[in-house]
Write a protein that holds these residues in place. Structure first.
Motif, mmCIF file in Angstrom:
data_model
loop_
_atom_site.group_PDB
_atom_site.id
_atom_site.type_symbol
_atom_site.label_atom_id
_atom_site.label_comp_id
_atom_site.label_asym_id
_atom_site.label_seq_id
_atom_site.Cartn_x
_atom_site.Cartn_y
_atom_site.Cartn_z
ATOM 1 N N TRP A 162 0.795 -1.225 0.000
ATOM 2 C CA TRP A 162 0.000 0.000 0.000
ATOM 3 C C TRP A 162 0.828 1.277 0.000
ATOM 4 O O TRP A 162 0.309 2.364 -0.222
ATOM 5 N N ASP B 226 -2.275 4.827 1.342
ATOM 6 C CA ASP B 226 -3.654 4.512 1.688
ATOM 7 C C ASP B 226 -3.709 3.096 2.240
ATOM 8 O O ASP B 226 -2.693 2.524 2.566
ATOM 9 N N ASP C 73 -5.328 2.105 5.002
ATOM 10 C CA ASP C 73 -5.546 2.003 6.441
ATOM 11 C C ASP C 73 -6.912 1.404 6.796
ATOM 12 O O ASP C 73 -7.050 0.759 7.831
ATOM 13 N N GLU C 74 -7.892 1.589 5.930
ATOM 14 C CA GLU C 74 -9.234 1.060 6.228
ATOM 15 C C GLU C 74 -9.280 -0.468 6.186
ATOM 16 O O GLU C 74 -10.209 -1.082 6.676
ATOM 17 N N TYR C 75 -8.256 -1.083 5.642
ATOM 18 C CA TYR C 75 -8.198 -2.552 5.563
ATOM 19 C C TYR C 75 -7.423 -3.177 6.725
ATOM 20 O O TYR C 75 -7.397 -4.395 6.869
ATOM 21 N N THR D 54 -6.002 -1.409 15.232
ATOM 22 C CA THR D 54 -6.225 -0.066 14.698
ATOM 23 C C THR D 54 -5.003 0.296 13.861
ATOM 24 O O THR D 54 -3.917 -0.275 14.071
ATOM 25 N N PRO D 55 -5.132 1.230 12.942
ATOM 26 C CA PRO D 55 -3.950 1.629 12.160
ATOM 27 C C PRO D 55 -2.777 2.064 13.038
ATOM 28 O O PRO D 55 -1.635 1.685 12.768
ATOM 29 N N LYS E 43 2.941 7.777 9.287
ATOM 30 C CA LYS E 43 1.594 7.359 9.682
ATOM 31 C C LYS E 43 1.338 7.638 11.158
ATOM 32 O O LYS E 43 0.238 8.061 11.522
ATOM 33 N N THR F 116 -5.048 11.378 14.779
ATOM 34 C CA THR F 116 -6.168 10.479 14.508
ATOM 35 C C THR F 116 -7.453 11.212 14.832
ATOM 36 O O THR F 116 -7.685 11.563 15.980
ATOM 37 N N PRO G 292 -14.075 9.906 15.306
ATOM 38 C CA PRO G 292 -15.031 9.588 14.240
ATOM 39 C C PRO G 292 -16.225 10.529 14.166
ATOM 40 O O PRO G 292 -16.801 10.709 13.112
#
Length: 93
Positions: free
Chosen positions: A15, A20, A22-24, A32-33, A66, A71, A74
């Motif tokens: 990746w 990108d 991170d959602e996986y 968590t990432p 990263k 962060t 949400p």
């Protein structure tokens, strides 16, 4: 290096050109990432013949980048008009 640790390294390398993916991380690794990149960075502290110096340096830089990003909560976003954080979640009434 265990197969799971190798999978983490391979994920970051796969990746990295896209900055990108991170959602996986949570569905694939159960982390968590932030925890994922911290663990990858920790893996890189132990000497190994499985990763060359250039790749190790790249992986460290990716982890550093990263982990240095904030962060976002949400439910909180920054309003572009006022540059202030606004709660986008619903409230119970």
């Amino acid at each position: 290096m265990t197969p799971d640790e190798r999978a983490m390294i391979d994920f970051v390398l796969r990746w990295s050109p896209f900055d990108d993916g991170d959602e996986y991380i949570l569905p694939q690794f159960g982390l968590t990432p932030a925890a994922f990149y911290y663990r990858v960075r920790t893996l890189l502290t132990a000497p190994t013949d499985e990763i060359d110096l250039a790749t190790c340096s790249l992986l460290r830089e990716i982890c550093r980048t990263k982990l240095s990003r904030p962060t976002p909560h949400p439910r909180l976003k920054t309003s572009s008009a006022t540059n202030r954080i606004v709660d986008t979640g619903s409230t119970l009434e």
